[in-house]
Design a protein around this motif. Structure first.
Motif, PDB file in Angstrom:
ATOM      1  N   GLY A  42       9.619  -7.836  24.244  1.00 42.46           N
ATOM      2  CA  GLY A  42       9.092  -9.119  24.193  1.00 42.46           C
ATOM      3  C   GLY A  42       7.776  -9.131  25.071  1.00 42.46           C
ATOM      4  N   LYS A  43       7.394  -7.980  25.472  1.00 42.19           N
ATOM      5  CA  LYS A  43       6.023  -7.959  26.258  1.00 42.19           C
ATOM      6  C   LYS A  43       5.347  -7.088  25.672  1.00 42.19           C
ATOM      7  N   PRO A  44       4.761  -6.981  24.549  1.00 41.90           N
ATOM      8  CA  PRO A  44       4.061  -5.852  23.784  1.00 41.90           C
ATOM      9  C   PRO A  44       2.642  -5.513  24.302  1.00 41.90           C
ATOM     10  N   TYR A  45       2.342  -4.358  24.425  1.00 47.14           N
ATOM     11  CA  TYR A  45       0.860  -4.066  24.911  1.00 47.14           C
ATOM     12  C   TYR A  45       0.148  -4.595  23.428  1.00 47.14           C
ATOM     13  N   ASP A  46      -1.269  -4.831  24.187  1.00 49.42           N
ATOM     14  CA  ASP A  46      -2.212  -5.258  23.187  1.00 49.42           C
ATOM     15  C   ASP A  46      -3.056  -4.083  22.615  1.00 49.42           C
ATOM     16  N   ALA A  47      -2.999  -2.989  23.811  1.00 51.01           N
ATOM     17  CA  ALA A  47      -4.118  -2.015  23.349  1.00 51.01           C
ATOM     18  C   ALA A  47      -3.782  -0.764  24.154  1.00 51.01           C
ATOM     19  N   LEU A  48      -4.238   0.077  23.619  1.00 57.85           N
ATOM     20  CA  LEU A  48      -4.028   1.721  24.384  1.00 57.85           C
ATOM     21  C   LEU A  48      -5.791   1.998  24.596  1.00 57.85           C
ATOM     22  N   ILE A  49      -6.038   2.171  25.789  1.00 60.69           N
ATOM     23  CA  ILE A  49      -7.374   3.140  26.127  1.00 60.69           C
ATOM     24  C   ILE A  49      -7.533   4.341  26.350  1.00 60.69           C
ATOM     25  N   GLY A  73      -1.502   7.737  13.165  1.00 56.98           N
ATOM     26  CA  GLY A  73      -0.898   6.901  11.925  1.00 56.98           C
ATOM     27  C   GLY A  73       0.339   6.097  12.463  1.00 56.98           C
ATOM     28  N   ARG A  74       0.982   6.702  13.218  1.00 61.21           N
ATOM     29  CA  ARG A  74       2.278   6.006  13.758  1.00 61.21           C
ATOM     30  C   ARG A  74       2.013   4.850  14.641  1.00 61.21           C
ATOM     31  N   MET A  75       0.913   4.918  15.307  1.00 56.57           N
ATOM     32  CA  MET A  75       0.602   3.715  16.118  1.00 56.57           C
ATOM     33  C   MET A  75       0.397   2.570  15.238  1.00 56.57           C
ATOM     34  N   SER A  76      -0.468   2.998  14.079  1.00 61.74           N
ATOM     35  CA  SER A  76      -1.190   2.003  13.461  1.00 61.74           C
ATOM     36  C   SER A  76       0.285   1.314  12.595  1.00 61.74           C
ATOM     37  N   ARG A  77       1.226   2.347  12.089  1.00 58.92           N
ATOM     38  CA  ARG A  77       2.509   1.618  11.148  1.00 58.92           C
ATOM     39  C   ARG A  77       3.304   0.965  12.217  1.00 58.92           C
ATOM     40  N   ASP A  78       3.460   1.449  13.251  1.00 58.84           N
ATOM     41  CA  ASP A  78       4.430   0.874  14.097  1.00 58.84           C
ATOM     42  C   ASP A  78       4.123  -0.289  15.172  1.00 58.84           C
ATOM     43  N   PHE A  79       2.812  -0.365  15.210  1.00 61.43           N
ATOM     44  CA  PHE A  79       2.358  -1.487  16.009  1.00 61.43           C
ATOM     45  C   PHE A  79       0.882  -1.979  15.660  1.00 61.43           C
ATOM     46  N   PRO A  80       1.006  -2.480  14.313  1.00 64.71           N
ATOM     47  CA  PRO A  80      -0.329  -2.802  13.682  1.00 64.71           C
ATOM     48  C   PRO A  80      -1.138  -3.762  14.419  1.00 64.71           C
ATOM     49  N   SER A 107      -8.229  -0.871  11.195  1.00 68.94           N
ATOM     50  CA  SER A 107      -6.751  -0.745  11.539  1.00 68.94           C
ATOM     51  C   SER A 107      -6.760  -0.723  13.005  1.00 68.94           C
ATOM     52  N   ASN A 108      -7.631  -1.549  13.453  1.00 64.18           N
ATOM     53  CA  ASN A 108      -7.756  -1.784  14.988  1.00 64.18           C
ATOM     54  C   ASN A 108      -7.957  -0.343  15.774  1.00 64.18           C
ATOM     55  N   ILE A 109      -8.338   0.681  15.211  1.00 64.52           N
ATOM     56  CA  ILE A 109      -8.654   1.968  15.903  1.00 64.52           C
ATOM     57  C   ILE A 109     -10.207   2.007  16.081  1.00 64.52           C
ATOM     58  N   HIS A 110     -10.685   1.776  17.272  1.00 60.50           N
ATOM     59  CA  HIS A 110     -11.890   1.661  17.626  1.00 60.50           C
ATOM     60  C   HIS A 110     -12.582   2.904  18.348  1.00 60.50           C
ATOM     61  N   ILE A 111     -13.306   3.628  17.715  1.00 60.22           N
ATOM     62  CA  ILE A 111     -13.657   5.126  18.202  1.00 60.22           C
ATOM     63  C   ILE A 111     -15.303   4.836  18.241  1.00 60.22           C
ATOM     64  N   ALA A 112     -15.675   4.915  19.776  1.00 57.49           N
ATOM     65  CA  ALA A 112     -17.058   4.724  20.087  1.00 57.49           C
ATOM     66  C   ALA A 112     -17.659   6.326  20.689  1.00 57.49           C
ATOM     67  N   THR A 113     -18.644   6.521  19.588  1.00 52.43           N
ATOM     68  CA  THR A 113     -19.376   7.705  19.984  1.00 52.43           C
ATOM     69  C   THR A 113     -21.080   7.485  19.964  1.00 52.43           C
ATOM     70  N   ASP A 114     -21.261   6.237  19.675  1.00 56.65           N
ATOM     71  CA  ASP A 114     -23.057   5.879  19.494  1.00 56.65           C
ATOM     72  C   ASP A 114     -23.088   4.997  20.685  1.00 56.65           C
ATOM     73  N   ALA A 115     -24.155   5.509  21.581  1.00 60.93           N
ATOM     74  CA  ALA A 115     -24.686   4.591  22.848  1.00 60.93           C
ATOM     75  C   ALA A 115     -25.146   3.301  22.344  1.00 60.93           C
ATOM     76  N   ALA A 116     -25.916   3.410  21.271  1.00 63.44           N
ATOM     77  CA  ALA A 116     -26.527   2.095  20.583  1.00 63.44           C
ATOM     78  C   ALA A 116     -25.624   0.919  20.272  1.00 63.44           C
ATOM     79  N   LYS A 117     -24.389   1.183  20.285  1.00 65.98           N
ATOM     80  CA  LYS A 117     -23.355  -0.012  20.113  1.00 65.98           C
ATOM     81  C   LYS A 117     -22.594  -0.301  21.493  1.00 65.98           C
ATOM     82  N   THR A 118     -23.139   0.103  22.439  1.00 62.61           N
ATOM     83  CA  THR A 118     -22.480  -0.144  23.840  1.00 62.61           C
ATOM     84  C   THR A 118     -22.273  -1.603  24.000  1.00 62.61           C
TER      85      THR A 118
END
Length: 397
Positions: A42-49, A73-80, A107-118
């Motif tokens: 009952g204390k779920p994680y909100d994110a993985l960094i 894929g597993r993370m998105s399926r089991d902890f959407p 799907s709540n997967i945030h991949i940052a590779t562009d400094a312009a979006k910092t």
């Protein structure tokens, strides 16, 4: 907000040409278990960094890509409901890592590779999360001074301005891949890999800074709110083997996190370095003595001069996962200084046989009882005979 911080996965990494795929699957499975246990409690994680060096190389092997794909894929399926934050490190190829990032965002997967979006924050449970990918000299084209220090000054300036305008008074998490030290500590600016160090004061005022690049767990900052989780595996025998994930809770305090807890990583094949005489590691007694290390990746440092045609093969019975065998340099300067001693002996007029005699004595000092003096003399005599035959054959020609 509750999240897990883990950096420098280096998927696709090999150690002495041995694939670490199974070892990496193990810690990824543990991450999944941690999220599952927290959800059931009952204390779920909100994110993985994961702040950088997801892969070990710019062009990752296909198995490494599949490994990450299966995990996400597993993370998105089991902890959407959970968010996954990934940014590019100096080992990653931004274009490849960032492929399909716009689609994955849904799907709540945030991949940052562009400094312009910092300056673009992702809001999670009332906390603003900002990502700074590994900064290159081309990250800000209009920036004249392009040192890592100046590039990070620019990036954090962008974040502060954006946060003040859009999310004032809210806690802020900054994720970055960098070598961070403190000027106030009197530490010199250093370089690790391709990243020169930056002043930790750049991250002052943020609630939590999640760092990647250094493989050892570290806590920095006057408020103790700047952290390296370290890598989940030791990737060299010189690496620290005390590995962990960081479980972090952010409340309403904008100055620091409510709590940071270290969760030990379960390692499939720990790295261990053992030192001793060659005879200490072979035979039935050695099998029993070192049984606890049979599932470890092992480096043996041999302290004597015992010769073996294939020492690693001889040690396999005791250590099925031995990766490295090295000899310690003798205190007398012998053994590893053959080339210098050969040059000196030639200047002194030593013959080939004389040089070979010194070589044999180096490899079998007086305290080495594995070979008798008679056997050594036989080896020297055979060498002398071979040299004589070569010379006679040359004269006939």
């Amino acid at each position: 907000m509750r999240f897990l911080h883990s950096g420098d996965w280096h998927l696709g990494k090999t150690l002495y040409d041995v694939s670490l795929e199974e070892d990496q699957k193990q810690f990824m499975e543990q991450v999944h278990e941690i999220f599952g246990d927290a959800k059931r409690e009952g204390k779920p994680y909100d994110a993985l960094i994961i702040p950088g060096d997801i892969y070990d190389r710019n062009v990752p092997p296909a198995k490494a890509v599949s490994l990450l794909d299966d995990f996400l894929g597993r993370m998105s399926r089991d902890f959407p409901e959970a968010h996954v934050f990934i940014l590019s490190g100096n080992h990653d190829g931004p274009a490849r890592l960032g492929f399909a990032s716009s689609f994955l965002e849904k799907s709540n997967i945030h991949i940052a590779t562009d400094a312009a979006k910092t300056g673009d924050a992702v809001m999670v449970s009332g906390v603003a999360v900002y990502q700074i990918p590994f900064l290159l000299q081309t990250s800000f084209p209009d920036e004249e001074t392009r040192t890592q220090q100046r590039l990070f000054e620019r990036a954090t300036e962008i974040i502060r301005k954006s946060h003040a305008e859009k999310h004032p008074g809210m806690p802020a998490i900054v994720c970055a891949h960098a070598t961070v030290y403190g000027k106030s500590d009197g530490e010199h600016f250093l370089s690790v890999g391709t990243a020169s160090s930056i002043d930790r004061e750049l991250f002052s005022g943020f609630t939590y800074t999640a760092l990647g690049h250094i493989h050892k767990y570290q806590q920095l900052g006057e408020n103790g709110n700047i952290f390296y989780s370290g890598s989940p595996l030791a990737y060299s025998f010189d690496d620290n083997t005390d590995k962990c994930f960081l479980s972090v809770e952010i409340g309403t305090d904008t100055e620091k996190p409510d709590s940071v807890e270290r969760i030990p990583v379960r390692t499939l094949h720990p790295l261990i370095r053992l030192s001793g005489k060659f005879s200490d590691f072979i035979g039935e007694d050695a099998h029993k003595k070192w049984a606890q290390y049979r599932d470890c990746y092992v480096e043996i440092k041999c302290t004597d001069s015992t010769l073996s045609e294939n020492p690693k093969r001889a040690l396999l019975e005791t250590f099925p996962r031995i990766l490295s065998f090295v000899r310690e340099r003798s205190a007398s300067g012998g053994g590893s200084d053959f080339e210098e001693r050969r040059k000196l002996a030639m200047k002194q007029g030593d013959s080939e046989v004389g040089l070979f005699r010194k070589f044999v004595r180096d490899m079998h000092p007086e305290d080495d009882h594995t070979v008798s003096a008679e056997q050594l003399e036989e080896e020297i005599a055979l060498f002398a005979e071979a040299i004589g035959e070569m010379r006679n054959g040359g004269a006939e020609k």
